[in-house]
Design an enzyme around this catalytic site. Sequence first.
Site, short mmCIF file in Angstrom:
data_model
loop_
_atom_site.label_atom_id
_atom_site.label_comp_id
_atom_site.label_asym_id
_atom_site.label_seq_id
_atom_site.Cartn_x
_atom_site.Cartn_y
_atom_site.Cartn_z
N TYR A 1 6.09 14.62 -22.03
CA TYR A 1 5.48 14.47 -20.70
C TYR A 1 4.54 13.27 -20.60
O TYR A 1 3.58 13.29 -19.83
CB TYR A 1 4.78 15.77 -20.28
CG TYR A 1 5.73 16.93 -20.32
CD1 TYR A 1 6.69 17.10 -19.34
CD2 TYR A 1 5.69 17.85 -21.37
CE1 TYR A 1 7.59 18.16 -19.38
CE2 TYR A 1 6.59 18.91 -21.43
CZ TYR A 1 7.53 19.05 -20.43
OH TYR A 1 8.43 20.10 -20.48
N ALA A 2 4.81 12.22 -21.32
CA ALA A 2 4.00 10.99 -21.27
C ALA A 2 4.55 10.11 -20.15
O ALA A 2 5.17 9.08 -20.39
CB ALA A 2 4.02 10.28 -22.62
N ASN A 3 4.31 10.56 -18.92
CA ASN A 3 4.85 9.90 -17.74
C ASN A 3 3.82 9.94 -16.62
O ASN A 3 3.09 10.92 -16.50
CB ASN A 3 6.11 10.62 -17.25
CG ASN A 3 7.14 10.82 -18.34
OD1 ASN A 3 7.63 9.85 -18.90
ND2 ASN A 3 7.45 12.06 -18.65
N HIS B 1 0.83 -1.20 0.00
CA HIS B 1 0.00 0.00 0.00
C HIS B 1 0.87 1.26 0.00
O HIS B 1 1.79 1.37 0.80
CB HIS B 1 -0.92 -0.02 1.22
CG HIS B 1 -1.93 1.06 1.22
ND1 HIS B 1 -2.33 1.68 2.36
CD2 HIS B 1 -2.64 1.64 0.21
CE1 HIS B 1 -3.24 2.59 2.07
NE2 HIS B 1 -3.44 2.59 0.77
N HIS C 1 7.65 18.99 -13.77
CA HIS C 1 8.40 17.88 -14.36
C HIS C 1 9.69 17.62 -13.59
O HIS C 1 10.09 16.46 -13.42
CB HIS C 1 8.68 18.18 -15.84
CG HIS C 1 9.29 17.03 -16.57
ND1 HIS C 1 8.68 15.80 -16.68
CD2 HIS C 1 10.46 16.92 -17.25
CE1 HIS C 1 9.44 14.99 -17.38
NE2 HIS C 1 10.53 15.64 -17.73
N ASP D 1 7.70 7.66 -20.82
CA ASP D 1 8.03 7.71 -22.24
C ASP D 1 9.48 7.29 -22.44
O ASP D 1 10.19 6.99 -21.48
CB ASP D 1 7.73 9.10 -22.82
CG ASP D 1 8.52 10.23 -22.14
OD1 ASP D 1 9.65 10.00 -21.65
OD2 ASP D 1 7.99 11.37 -22.11
#
EC number: 5.4.99.62
Length: 139
Positions: free
Chosen positions: A128-130, A20, A106, A28
């Site tokens: 920014y594909a994270n 948990h 970022h 990316d």
Amino acid sequence: MKKGTVLNSDISSVISRLGHTDTLVVCDAGLPIPKSTTRIDMALTQGVPSFMQVLGVVTNEMQVEAVIIAEEIKQHNPQLHETLLTHLEQLQKHQGNTIEIRYTTHEQFKQQTAGSQAVIRSGECSPYANIILCAGVTF
């Protein structure tokens, strides 16, 4: 906490060990990955597999209670941001819980990846594909 089946043994293993609030990153192809963090590299070539393909498989297997996303995605990749929000809405319905969405810069995002159990690298080549996924429990 693990809840499904996935073929990649490294991904399956790391998800099964999550407790948990532990975190797991899907990123990316360009995100720097700390040397101290486990890297699971899925990238085959530019765009393969996509960020959303990898995220879909991971969230099908993992119980998610919160996510962290870079604020910059809103301006620099709005289409992916909308797709991501839609995915998270569907995931909430499927899991039967509310998923808290937190935004950060970022730079702060990159620092937070160091505390993750692993970083799963996709072949995505868009900005920014994270996402940092925070593990929930199924009970």
